[in-house]
Design a protein around this motif. Structure first.
Motif, PDB file in Angstrom:
ATOM      1  N   MET A   1      29.694   7.830  -6.978  1.00  0.00           N
ATOM      2  CA  MET A   1      29.120   6.621  -7.577  1.00  0.00           C
ATOM      3  C   MET A   1      28.674   6.933  -9.002  1.00  0.00           C
ATOM      4  N   ASN A   2      29.310   6.305  -9.984  1.00  0.00           N
ATOM      5  CA  ASN A   2      29.001   6.591 -11.387  1.00  0.00           C
ATOM      6  C   ASN A   2      28.371   5.400 -12.100  1.00  0.00           C
ATOM      7  N   ARG A   3      27.806   4.484 -11.317  1.00  0.00           N
ATOM      8  CA  ARG A   3      27.165   3.308 -11.903  1.00  0.00           C
ATOM      9  C   ARG A   3      25.671   3.316 -11.582  1.00  0.00           C
ATOM     10  N   ALA A   4      24.902   2.713 -12.482  1.00  0.00           N
ATOM     11  CA  ALA A   4      23.458   2.627 -12.260  1.00  0.00           C
ATOM     12  C   ALA A   4      22.946   1.253 -12.688  1.00  0.00           C
ATOM     13  N   VAL A   5      21.938   0.791 -11.972  1.00  0.00           N
ATOM     14  CA  VAL A   5      21.222  -0.442 -12.320  1.00  0.00           C
ATOM     15  C   VAL A   5      19.778  -0.083 -12.629  1.00  0.00           C
ATOM     16  N   ILE A   6      19.253  -0.655 -13.689  1.00  0.00           N
ATOM     17  CA  ILE A   6      17.848  -0.460 -14.051  1.00  0.00           C
ATOM     18  C   ILE A   6      17.102  -1.782 -13.890  1.00  0.00           C
ATOM     19  N   CYS A   7      16.035  -1.742 -13.123  1.00  0.00           N
ATOM     20  CA  CYS A   7      15.128  -2.886 -13.020  1.00  0.00           C
ATOM     21  C   CYS A   7      13.974  -2.639 -13.992  1.00  0.00           C
ATOM     22  N   LEU A  52      19.918   2.911  -8.206  1.00  0.00           N
ATOM     23  CA  LEU A  52      18.863   2.055  -8.747  1.00  0.00           C
ATOM     24  C   LEU A  52      17.766   2.889  -9.398  1.00  0.00           C
ATOM     25  N   PHE A  53      17.327   2.409 -10.566  1.00  0.00           N
ATOM     26  CA  PHE A  53      16.190   3.002 -11.267  1.00  0.00           C
ATOM     27  C   PHE A  53      15.197   1.894 -11.597  1.00  0.00           C
ATOM     28  N   VAL A  93      18.935   6.990 -18.522  1.00  0.00           N
ATOM     29  CA  VAL A  93      19.777   6.926 -17.324  1.00  0.00           C
ATOM     30  C   VAL A  93      21.197   7.391 -17.631  1.00  0.00           C
ATOM     31  N   LEU A  94      21.744   6.987 -18.771  1.00  0.00           N
ATOM     32  CA  LEU A  94      23.086   7.441 -19.134  1.00  0.00           C
ATOM     33  C   LEU A  94      23.137   8.958 -19.308  1.00  0.00           C
ATOM     34  N   SER A  95      22.030   9.549 -19.737  1.00  0.00           N
ATOM     35  CA  SER A  95      22.000  11.002 -19.937  1.00  0.00           C
ATOM     36  C   SER A  95      22.102  11.766 -18.621  1.00  0.00           C
ATOM     37  N   LEU A  96      21.909  11.048 -17.504  1.00  0.00           N
ATOM     38  CA  LEU A  96      21.997  11.678 -16.189  1.00  0.00           C
ATOM     39  C   LEU A  96      23.438  11.778 -15.702  1.00  0.00           C
ATOM     40  N   GLY A  97      24.376  11.230 -16.491  1.00  0.00           N
ATOM     41  CA  GLY A  97      25.783  11.379 -16.150  1.00  0.00           C
ATOM     42  C   GLY A  97      26.474  10.136 -15.643  1.00  0.00           C
ATOM     43  N   TYR A  98      25.805   8.998 -15.668  1.00  0.00           N
ATOM     44  CA  TYR A  98      26.441   7.759 -15.212  1.00  0.00           C
ATOM     45  C   TYR A  98      27.417   7.248 -16.267  1.00  0.00           C
ATOM     46  N   GLU A  99      28.505   6.640 -15.798  1.00  0.00           N
ATOM     47  CA  GLU A  99      29.523   6.131 -16.712  1.00  0.00           C
ATOM     48  C   GLU A  99      29.151   4.761 -17.266  1.00  0.00           C
ATOM     49  N   SER A 100      28.410   4.002 -16.494  1.00  0.00           N
ATOM     50  CA  SER A 100      27.986   2.677 -16.965  1.00  0.00           C
ATOM     51  C   SER A 100      26.645   2.329 -16.354  1.00  0.00           C
ATOM     52  N   VAL A 101      25.861   1.571 -17.097  1.00  0.00           N
ATOM     53  CA  VAL A 101      24.537   1.176 -16.635  1.00  0.00           C
ATOM     54  C   VAL A 101      24.277  -0.277 -17.025  1.00  0.00           C
TER      55      VAL A 101
END
Length: 215
Positions: A1-7, A52-53, A93-101
């Motif tokens: 999983m290379n996606r992240a959502v920030i609330c 999720l973050f 969050v992107l610095s953690l290695g996710y491709e898209s946020v």
């Protein structure tokens, strides 16, 4: 999983949260409504294949948020203004290695998984995704690389935030796409319109009915 959502949120507090609704709601009701929004959003986030973050306004009681959201990463917002705060949390969050946020606000009881997926779909082809609100702002912004320029705009919370963000991205030489629109709840008029469309089974719908705000 290379996606992240920030609330992007704060801990709901009477007299601080949703104060533009005070003409029709008491301070305690404003805070309770915000908690209902968060609970409904937590259910939406669970439907999306993304980590999720929770980026929260610094608060000694921030751990109250853990009672609402599924397992997530938590960290405080940092910065001198709204734009800088959003930029910093996306960069982190992107610095953690996710491709898209994708980052969203929280006054969004009508947001669905489809809204989030529309943002991620745009990022498959574009540099920036932005989800507009009817008042000229935006509820969602997504990117694959941190870009400070799109957050250096005038008029956050005004009627030109979406337009100015698009212009800033284009000026920076970035491609940008529009995610599904979604209304946010800021004013008494927004709240009245919400009573016509919100699901009565949602946490928000249950709260509005319990308080006699929704028939």
């Amino acid at each position: 999983m290379n996606r992240a959502v920030i609330c992007f949120t704060r801990v709901p507090r009477a007299g601080i949260t949703k104060t533009r609704l005070l003409p029709v709601l008491r301070p305690e009701q404003c805070a309770s409504l915000h908690w209902a929004f968060l609970k409904d959003l937590a259910a939406v986030y669970r439907q999306v294949d993304a980590h999720l973050f929770i980026a929260y306004t610094p608060d000694p009681d921030w751990e109250q948020l853990k009672s609402v959201f599924p397992p997530a990463g938590y960290f405080p917002q940092k910065g001198n203004d709204l734009g800088e705060k959003m930029y910093r949390v996306i960069r982190k969050v992107l610095s953690l290695g996710y491709e898209s946020v994708v980052l969203t606000g929280t006054d969004l009881p009508l947001m669905t998984a489809a809204h989030l997926e529309s943002g991620f779909a745009i990022l498959e082809e574009k540099d920036i995704a932005v989800g507009p609100t009817p008042d000229g702002g935006y509820y969602l912004i997504g990117m694959k690389q941190p870009c400070r320029e799109v957050f250096r705009i005038q008029g956050y919370g005004g009627a030109s935030a979406f337009e100015n963000t698009v212009a800033a991205a284009q000026y920076a030489g970035l491609t940008i796409g529009t995610a599904l629109p979604c209304g946010d709840i800021d004013t008494p008029d927004d709240l009245w319109e919400l009573t016509k469309t919100v699901s009565p089974d949602s946490f928000t719908g249950q709260f509005l009915k319990q308080e006699g705000i929704m028939p």
